[in-house]
Design a protein around this motif. Structure first.
Motif, mmCIF file in Angstrom:
data_model
loop_
_atom_site.group_PDB
_atom_site.id
_atom_site.type_symbol
_atom_site.label_atom_id
_atom_site.label_comp_id
_atom_site.label_asym_id
_atom_site.label_seq_id
_atom_site.Cartn_x
_atom_site.Cartn_y
_atom_site.Cartn_z
ATOM 1 N N GLU A 9 46.726 42.772 40.048
ATOM 2 C CA GLU A 9 46.224 41.471 39.607
ATOM 3 C C GLU A 9 44.751 41.322 39.971
ATOM 4 N N LYS A 10 43.958 40.981 38.967
ATOM 5 C CA LYS A 10 42.529 40.812 39.187
ATOM 6 C C LYS A 10 42.257 39.462 39.838
ATOM 7 N N PRO A 11 41.244 39.422 40.686
ATOM 8 C CA PRO A 11 40.934 38.153 41.371
ATOM 9 C C PRO A 11 40.296 37.144 40.421
ATOM 10 N N ASP A 12 40.267 35.913 40.840
ATOM 11 C CA ASP A 12 39.567 34.867 40.097
ATOM 12 C C ASP A 12 38.092 34.969 40.457
ATOM 13 N N TYR A 13 37.338 35.704 39.634
ATOM 14 C CA TYR A 13 35.943 35.990 39.956
ATOM 15 C C TYR A 13 35.108 34.714 40.107
ATOM 16 N N LYS A 14 35.379 33.735 39.272
ATOM 17 C CA LYS A 14 34.585 32.501 39.322
ATOM 18 C C LYS A 14 34.769 31.747 40.630
ATOM 19 N N GLY A 15 35.893 31.989 41.292
ATOM 20 C CA GLY A 15 36.157 31.305 42.549
ATOM 21 C C GLY A 15 35.648 32.053 43.767
ATOM 22 N N LEU A 16 35.091 33.256 43.545
ATOM 23 C CA LEU A 16 34.611 34.074 44.665
ATOM 24 C C LEU A 16 33.153 33.763 44.989
ATOM 25 N N TYR A 24 33.309 43.718 45.863
ATOM 26 C CA TYR A 24 34.153 44.260 44.794
ATOM 27 C C TYR A 24 33.384 45.296 43.974
ATOM 28 N N SER A 32 33.366 43.571 36.178
ATOM 29 C CA SER A 32 33.616 42.132 35.997
ATOM 30 C C SER A 32 32.997 41.325 37.134
ATOM 31 N N GLU A 36 29.949 38.582 36.667
ATOM 32 C CA GLU A 36 30.011 37.216 37.183
ATOM 33 C C GLU A 36 28.755 36.876 37.976
#
Length: 213
Positions: A9-16, A24, A32, A36
């Protein structure tokens, strides 16, 4: 025997946060994560470059040069203890200044140097006193008119004004980014404000003559 493929499962990039995205990318080459970072900061970086060179084609070339260097240097020179955007802005600044120097238009008319004995005055000057002067200037004039006059400043003065006013960098970070002392950064800001006042006064005089002419 069948191999079972695991779904990662890919992380929520916008929340990082930036530093997490950097990890990453550096660890896994995660495009990705880098995209971001670019989407998050590219407008700020491009705007700074464009405000320095005032040419969209050149600004685009320098922007591409900046991110080419960012990608190739992420593994070597970036220190994760510092802010990623500050590191990128430094690369963008250096690329822009290198271009301006090659155009033989890089002239610091302020006459300011680290060895100048008058820098003692800026050791005692509060950061806020210059900020107040800058804010008063903005209160008095329209943004479009201000940008027109900022474009007339020598590159070193223009850079400090843009970084301070539009990107809200403290003078300590501006000094580090432009590779000068805090005294020199303060000095350039002071001369920039003096020159801007002069440009505004000249503009008002021209408007008066036009009205009575």
């Amino acid at each position: 025997m069948k191999l079972i493929k695991r779904h990662v499962e890919k992380p929520d990039y916008k929340g990082l946060k930036d530093r997490e995205l950097v990890k990453y990318f550096r660890k896994n080459g995660d495009e990705s994560a880098f995209n971001e970072l670019m989407n998050r900061h590219q407008q700020k970086i491009y705007s700074y470059i464009y405000s320095m060179v005032m040419n969209p084609e050149i600004a685009n070339d320098l922007f591409q040069t900046t991110f080419t260097k960012v990608i190739t240097k992420m593994d070597d020179t970036y220190n994760e203890q510092g802010k990623w955007i500050a590191w990128v802005m430094r690369i963008a600044h250096n690329a822009t200044i290198d271009y301006l120097r090659k155009q033989k238009r890089f002239i610091d008319v302020s006459g300011w140097s680290d060895e100048d004995s008058s820098t003692d005055y800026f050791d005692r000057m509060e950061d806020e006193s210059i900020v107040d002067a800058d804010e008063q200037l903005v209160d008095d004039e329209t943004r479009s008119s201000l940008m027109k006059h900022i474009a007339k400043l020598p590159e070193e003065q223009r850079s400090v004004v843009l970084l301070r006013h539009y990107y809200e960098m403290p003078f300590k970070e501006i000094a580090e980014l432009t590779d000068v002392s805090i005294n020199t950064a303060l000095g350039r800001m002071r001369y920039a404000l003096i020159n801007l006042r002069k440009h505004f006064e000249e503009e008002r005089e021209k408007e008066k003559h036009a009205q009575h002419g």
